[in-house]
Design a protein around this motif. Structure first.
Motif, PDB file in Angstrom:
ATOM      1  N   ALA A   3       0.826  -1.209   0.000  1.00  0.00           N
ATOM      2  CA  ALA A   3       0.000   0.000   0.000  1.00  0.00           C
ATOM      3  C   ALA A   3       0.863   1.263   0.000  1.00  0.00           C
ATOM      4  O   ALA A   3       0.601   2.200  -0.766  1.00  0.00           O
ATOM      5  N   VAL A  32       1.177   4.019  -3.070  1.00  0.00           N
ATOM      6  CA  VAL A  32       0.813   5.426  -2.925  1.00  0.00           C
ATOM      7  C   VAL A  32       1.997   6.326  -3.273  1.00  0.00           C
ATOM      8  O   VAL A  32       1.854   7.298  -4.021  1.00  0.00           O
ATOM      9  N   THR A  35      -2.867   7.912  -6.605  1.00  0.00           N
ATOM     10  CA  THR A  35      -2.600   7.036  -5.456  1.00  0.00           C
ATOM     11  C   THR A  35      -3.756   6.086  -5.158  1.00  0.00           C
ATOM     12  O   THR A  35      -3.572   5.083  -4.484  1.00  0.00           O
ATOM     13  N   THR A  48      -6.827   3.348  -5.091  1.00  0.00           N
ATOM     14  CA  THR A  48      -7.142   1.990  -5.570  1.00  0.00           C
ATOM     15  C   THR A  48      -8.597   1.713  -5.216  1.00  0.00           C
ATOM     16  O   THR A  48      -9.001   1.923  -4.080  1.00  0.00           O
ATOM     17  N   ASP A  59      -4.622   1.324   1.465  1.00  0.00           N
ATOM     18  CA  ASP A  59      -4.487   2.326   0.412  1.00  0.00           C
ATOM     19  C   ASP A  59      -5.649   3.314   0.465  1.00  0.00           C
ATOM     20  O   ASP A  59      -5.473   4.515   0.226  1.00  0.00           O
ATOM     21  N   LYS A 107       1.666   1.041  -9.871  1.00  0.00           N
ATOM     22  CA  LYS A 107       1.010   0.007  -9.067  1.00  0.00           C
ATOM     23  C   LYS A 107       1.600  -1.379  -9.324  1.00  0.00           C
ATOM     24  O   LYS A 107       1.694  -2.194  -8.402  1.00  0.00           O
ATOM     25  N   THR A 161       4.432  -2.622  -7.168  1.00  0.00           N
ATOM     26  CA  THR A 161       4.152  -3.010  -5.785  1.00  0.00           C
ATOM     27  C   THR A 161       4.276  -4.519  -5.582  1.00  0.00           C
ATOM     28  O   THR A 161       4.588  -4.976  -4.476  1.00  0.00           O
TER      29      THR A 161
END
Length: 469
Positions: free
Chosen positions: A158, A162, A192, A194, A224, A382, A385
């Protein structure tokens, strides 16, 4: 009240037994039945669209939620103009449903506008209720112990999800497109988000909600969402005053942490209380009604402390996941979810104005270039991540990254607040909307591809590749 109305009606010989009750305080009582007609007709359109869209998507081996989103686009502002909303700047004359009501009732322009605004508000509220119920269902299906096991990974995913898109988007807009600092920060903040509602529904459709990847994605999406609220508070105060309200930011951080941790700790106590209450009730609805009371109260608490109602609903599902009645509750929630949740997904699609993709409109051209940049940042920011997850061998990192991509309604909130505050000019606003639309629609098929042969159709116990077709 019911008795008084009835007696009055009988004594005066009037045909209606009960006087019309306005659906909203702002509605003229005379027009209340017309508002109800508009809501009912809207729901008919929404349910037909959602079911046809879901069936078509399933025939193409795509998540049904994608079909519901696309169906929403078709009946919404981009195509048929059946489901449109007054808050998007449209008038009653733009709504196909309002045209039908006008032809039947011959309303004045002012009355038609009032009916349109009320109908839009009611459908919007039903959509919000849909996502609350969806998150309650997702909480019930999530394994709290497994969420705790992946908690650290979810936090890392998360935070990276971000920080990376926010930094890359803000700096890129300032350096490449020479965007002023505050608008660039606002656009970076929109990257940022989701959409936990969309992602969790896709994971459920793919049978991956309880997988390690699914639990990391859901946990990260919840965190998030909290981080997104804090970021939104920061940039909103920056847009209004040019400086950050530190006290408000600290309040949000503390309240979010206390709320989520308190909900999890409550689970060990409340599940036994819930089972005891259920055991004492003997009438129909003895399980589902107490469960919904708790879910709606938790949603209210989340909203009341300026977080999100959906976080409260999700927390309620996690708490009740450990109750003795959990299995039966799961089955009772599903039909309610089947009725209410499609309203949310269809209205998300209906609000997506694909006309912003038309390069023939001069205002769209600059936005398309910025949008291309934001889309790349939104996806890459993203996807990375998945590669920060540690200590979980054999994890599908690509699936985790893809699962964090959709911005959905959360991204539109950023765009709406930025536009209303005057921070975003038209090209930047258009580019954010395009980014939100494409990430929302690309994520479901990409997530299906990312999981590949490991996809487990709901209600089965083995991967799709092993199913007999």
């Amino acid at each position: 009240m019911f008795v008084n109305h009835t007696i009055t009606a009988f004594s005066s010989g009037i045909a209606p037994l009960i006087a019309p009750i306005p659906l909203l305080a702002t509605v003229d009582p005379e027009n209340s039945p017309i508002v109800l007609s508009g809501v009912l007709l809207s729901l008919v359109v929404i349910y037909i669209a959602s079911k046809l869209g879901a069936e078509v998507a399933r025939n193409f081996d795509l998540p049904p939620v994608l079909g519901e989103l696309v169906a929403g686009v078709i009946v919404g502002v981009s195509a048929l103009h059946l489901i449109v909303f007054s808050e998007s700047g449209l008038s009653a004359s733009d709504s196909g449903i309002m045209s039908v009501l006008q032809s039947l009732n011959h309303l004045s322009p002012a009355a038609l506008t009032s009916v349109f605004e009320s109908q839009s508000e009611i459908i919007s509220v039903l959509g919000e209720l849909g996502v609350i119920i969806l998150l309650f269902e997702i909480g019930l299906e999530s394994d709290l112990n497994q969420l705790k096991q992946v908690g650290v990974q979810a936090v890392v995913v998360a935070c990276v999800g971000v920080a990376v898109p926010f930094a890359a988007g803000t700096v890129g807009l300032m350096v490449i497109f020479h965007t002023p600092a505050i608008p660039a920060i606002f656009a970076g903040a929109a990257l940022t988000a989701t959409s936990i509602g969309i992602t969790s529904k896709v994971l459920s459709d793919l049978g991956q909600l309880t997988s390690k990847e699914g639990q990391i994605i859901v946990g990260a999406a919840v965190i998030d969402d909290v981080l997104g609220i804090i970021v939104l508070a920061v940039v909103a105060s920056l847009a209004k005053t040019g400086e950050i309200d530190v006290v408000n930011v600290i309040y949000l951080i503390v309240s979010a942490t206390v709320f989520l941790l308190g909900s999890i700790l409550l689970g060990g106590v409340f599940d036994k209380t819930f089972s005891a209450v259920v055991g004492q009730l003997k009438t129909r609805g003895n399980i589902i009604i107490p469960a919904f009371i708790f879910a709606l109260f938790m949603a209210f608490l989340g909203n009341a402390i300026h977080l999100e109602a959906i976080l409260g609903a999700f927390a309620a599902g996690l708490v009740l996941d450990k109750s003795d009645a959990r299995t039966e509750l799961d089955e009772l929630v599903k039909p309610i979810s089947d009725v209410i949740v499609p309203i949310f997904f269809v209205t998300v699609g209906a609000r997506a104005d694909l006309r912003v993709l038309n390069p023939a409109v001069p205002d769209n051209r600059a936005g398309l270039l910025i949008a291309a940049f934001l889309i790349v940042v939104a996806i890459v920011g993203k996807i990375v991540t998945g590669w920060v997850v540690f200590g979980v061998p054999g994890i599908n990192r690509l699936a985790i990254g893809v699962g964090m991509i959709p911005r959905g309604e959360v991204g539109l909130v950023f765009a709406g607040i930025g536009s209303a505050s005057g921070v975003l000019d038209k090209p930047l606003e258009v580019s954010i909307i395009i980014m939100v639309i494409l990430t929302t629609f690309l994520a479901p098929p990409f997530l299906r591809i990312a999981f590949g042969d490991s996809v487990v159709p709901p209600g089965t116990g083995e991967p799709a590749s092993k199913q007999i077709v």
